[in-house]
Design a protein around this motif. Structure first.
Motif, PDB file in Angstrom:
ATOM      1  N   ASP A  74     -45.702 -19.199 -16.320  1.00  0.00           N
ATOM      2  CA  ASP A  74     -44.756 -19.333 -15.648  1.00  0.00           C
ATOM      3  C   ASP A  74     -44.119 -20.879 -15.818  1.00  0.00           C
ATOM      4  O   ASP A  74     -42.388 -21.179 -15.149  1.00  0.00           O
ATOM      5  N   GLN A  75     -44.040 -21.573 -16.669  1.00  0.00           N
ATOM      6  CA  GLN A  75     -43.208 -22.659 -17.007  1.00  0.00           C
ATOM      7  C   GLN A  75     -42.237 -22.710 -17.941  1.00  0.00           C
ATOM      8  O   GLN A  75     -41.774 -21.410 -19.045  1.00  0.00           O
ATOM      9  N   PRO A  76     -41.581 -23.253 -17.381  1.00  0.00           N
ATOM     10  CA  PRO A  76     -39.987 -23.810 -18.118  1.00  0.00           C
ATOM     11  C   PRO A  76     -40.443 -23.378 -20.077  1.00  0.00           C
ATOM     12  O   PRO A  76     -38.960 -22.772 -20.147  1.00  0.00           O
ATOM     13  N   ASP A  77     -41.026 -24.429 -20.571  1.00  0.00           N
ATOM     14  CA  ASP A  77     -40.950 -24.354 -21.687  1.00  0.00           C
ATOM     15  C   ASP A  77     -42.357 -23.840 -22.141  1.00  0.00           C
ATOM     16  O   ASP A  77     -42.719 -23.799 -23.418  1.00  0.00           O
ATOM     17  N   SER A  78     -42.199 -22.079 -21.394  1.00  0.00           N
ATOM     18  CA  SER A  78     -42.884 -21.463 -22.713  1.00  0.00           C
ATOM     19  C   SER A  78     -42.721 -20.974 -23.459  1.00  0.00           C
ATOM     20  O   SER A  78     -41.658 -20.413 -23.662  1.00  0.00           O
ATOM     21  N   GLU A  79     -43.393 -20.618 -24.814  1.00  0.00           N
ATOM     22  CA  GLU A  79     -43.174 -20.113 -25.853  1.00  0.00           C
ATOM     23  C   GLU A  79     -43.837 -18.666 -26.161  1.00  0.00           C
ATOM     24  O   GLU A  79     -45.830 -18.903 -26.044  1.00  0.00           O
ATOM     25  N   GLU A  80     -43.487 -17.531 -26.190  1.00  0.00           N
ATOM     26  CA  GLU A  80     -44.350 -16.690 -26.629  1.00  0.00           C
ATOM     27  C   GLU A  80     -43.425 -15.724 -27.867  1.00  0.00           C
ATOM     28  O   GLU A  80     -42.070 -15.561 -28.070  1.00  0.00           O
ATOM     29  N   GLU A  81     -44.090 -15.288 -29.054  1.00  0.00           N
ATOM     30  CA  GLU A  81     -43.601 -14.782 -29.983  1.00  0.00           C
ATOM     31  C   GLU A  81     -43.308 -13.052 -29.499  1.00  0.00           C
ATOM     32  O   GLU A  81     -44.460 -12.287 -29.312  1.00  0.00           O
ATOM     33  N   ILE A  82     -42.333 -12.016 -29.559  1.00  0.00           N
ATOM     34  CA  ILE A  82     -42.338 -10.456 -29.323  1.00  0.00           C
ATOM     35  C   ILE A  82     -41.942  -9.795 -30.476  1.00  0.00           C
ATOM     36  O   ILE A  82     -41.317 -10.528 -31.546  1.00  0.00           O
ATOM     37  N   TRP A  83     -42.718  -9.203 -31.024  1.00  0.00           N
ATOM     38  CA  TRP A  83     -42.735  -8.145 -32.422  1.00  0.00           C
ATOM     39  C   TRP A  83     -42.624  -6.771 -31.860  1.00  0.00           C
ATOM     40  O   TRP A  83     -43.403  -6.389 -31.479  1.00  0.00           O
ATOM     41  N   ILE A  84     -40.969  -6.575 -32.725  1.00  0.00           N
ATOM     42  CA  ILE A  84     -40.821  -5.238 -32.458  1.00  0.00           C
ATOM     43  C   ILE A  84     -41.219  -4.615 -34.158  1.00  0.00           C
ATOM     44  O   ILE A  84     -40.123  -4.618 -34.980  1.00  0.00           O
ATOM     45  N   PRO A 102     -40.237 -19.453 -18.674  1.00  0.00           N
ATOM     46  CA  PRO A 102     -40.959 -18.596 -17.378  1.00  0.00           C
ATOM     47  C   PRO A 102     -41.568 -16.478 -19.018  1.00  0.00           C
ATOM     48  O   PRO A 102     -40.766 -16.375 -18.549  1.00  0.00           O
ATOM     49  N   GLN A 103     -42.643 -16.213 -17.947  1.00  0.00           N
ATOM     50  CA  GLN A 103     -42.676 -14.947 -18.399  1.00  0.00           C
ATOM     51  C   GLN A 103     -41.559 -13.750 -17.589  1.00  0.00           C
ATOM     52  O   GLN A 103     -41.147 -12.759 -18.322  1.00  0.00           O
ATOM     53  N   ALA A 104     -41.199 -14.120 -16.402  1.00  0.00           N
ATOM     54  CA  ALA A 104     -40.407 -13.183 -15.615  1.00  0.00           C
ATOM     55  C   ALA A 104     -39.157 -13.663 -15.640  1.00  0.00           C
ATOM     56  O   ALA A 104     -38.701 -12.447 -16.322  1.00  0.00           O
ATOM     57  N   ALA A 105     -38.571 -13.953 -17.422  1.00  0.00           N
ATOM     58  CA  ALA A 105     -37.733 -13.710 -17.554  1.00  0.00           C
ATOM     59  C   ALA A 105     -37.236 -13.289 -19.352  1.00  0.00           C
ATOM     60  O   ALA A 105     -36.243 -13.196 -19.453  1.00  0.00           O
ATOM     61  N   ALA A 106     -38.783 -12.914 -19.401  1.00  0.00           N
ATOM     62  CA  ALA A 106     -38.713 -11.548 -20.807  1.00  0.00           C
ATOM     63  C   ALA A 106     -38.144 -11.167 -20.934  1.00  0.00           C
ATOM     64  O   ALA A 106     -37.275 -10.514 -21.972  1.00  0.00           O
TER      65      ALA A 106
END
Length: 159
Positions: free
Chosen positions: A144-154, A105-109
């Protein structure tokens, strides 16, 4: 967590931005305003959403949750020739990035970001560079789904 090191090609974005701090962090309002009008962007490359942070140069050296930064809601475009009214542009220069996939979920990012900055980055052969940070929310993003995915670019550079 796996990490990819990539050279991002120059990327033009069209969207909206708002100045905020981490102590008053509320990207919901920005996205609520952007999403209904994103369809007016006629030259979007795809349906991916970009959540971009542009920090002042000394932001991380003198970190305070009250320091302001720019938060963007945007999409990648083929060119900056057509920009709808009420939208702005930002260009991310071609450069080196560490790419992480956040699953959950987004909140766990926040846990993923903490791991990146407190464990991965200090133990890597890279340091943080002063360029936009961003996340790409593509087809697998489900908020907010547990299987949601997003890429974080640093943004990084070699030590």
């Amino acid at each position: 967590m796996e990490v990819r090191i990539e050279i991002l090609p120059e990327t033009n974005l069209v969207g909206q931005h708002k100045t905020m701090t981490f102590s008053d962090h509320n990207p919901f309002e920005l996205w609520r305003n952007f999403m209904p009008i994103k369809a007016t962007i006629s030259n979007a490359i795809n349906t991916d959403l970009y959540s971009v942070e542009v920090y002042p140069e000394d932001f991380f050296q003198n970190y305070s949750p009250n320091h302001p930064f720019e938060k963007w809601a945007a999409v990648a475009v083929t060119d900056l020739g057509t920009v709808p009214e009420s939208m702005e542009t930002i260009t991310i220069p071609s450069s080196l990035y560490a790419v992480f996939t956040h699953i959950g979920p987004q909140a766990a990012a926040v846990k993923t970001y903490n791991w990146i900055f407190s464990e991965w980055l200090p133990q890597s052969s890279y340091e943080l560079d002063h360029r936009p940070h961003f996340a790409i929310m593509g087809e697998k993003y489900k908020k907010d789904q547990p299987d949601s995915e997003e890429e974080i670019w640093i943004p990084i550079r070699t030590l």
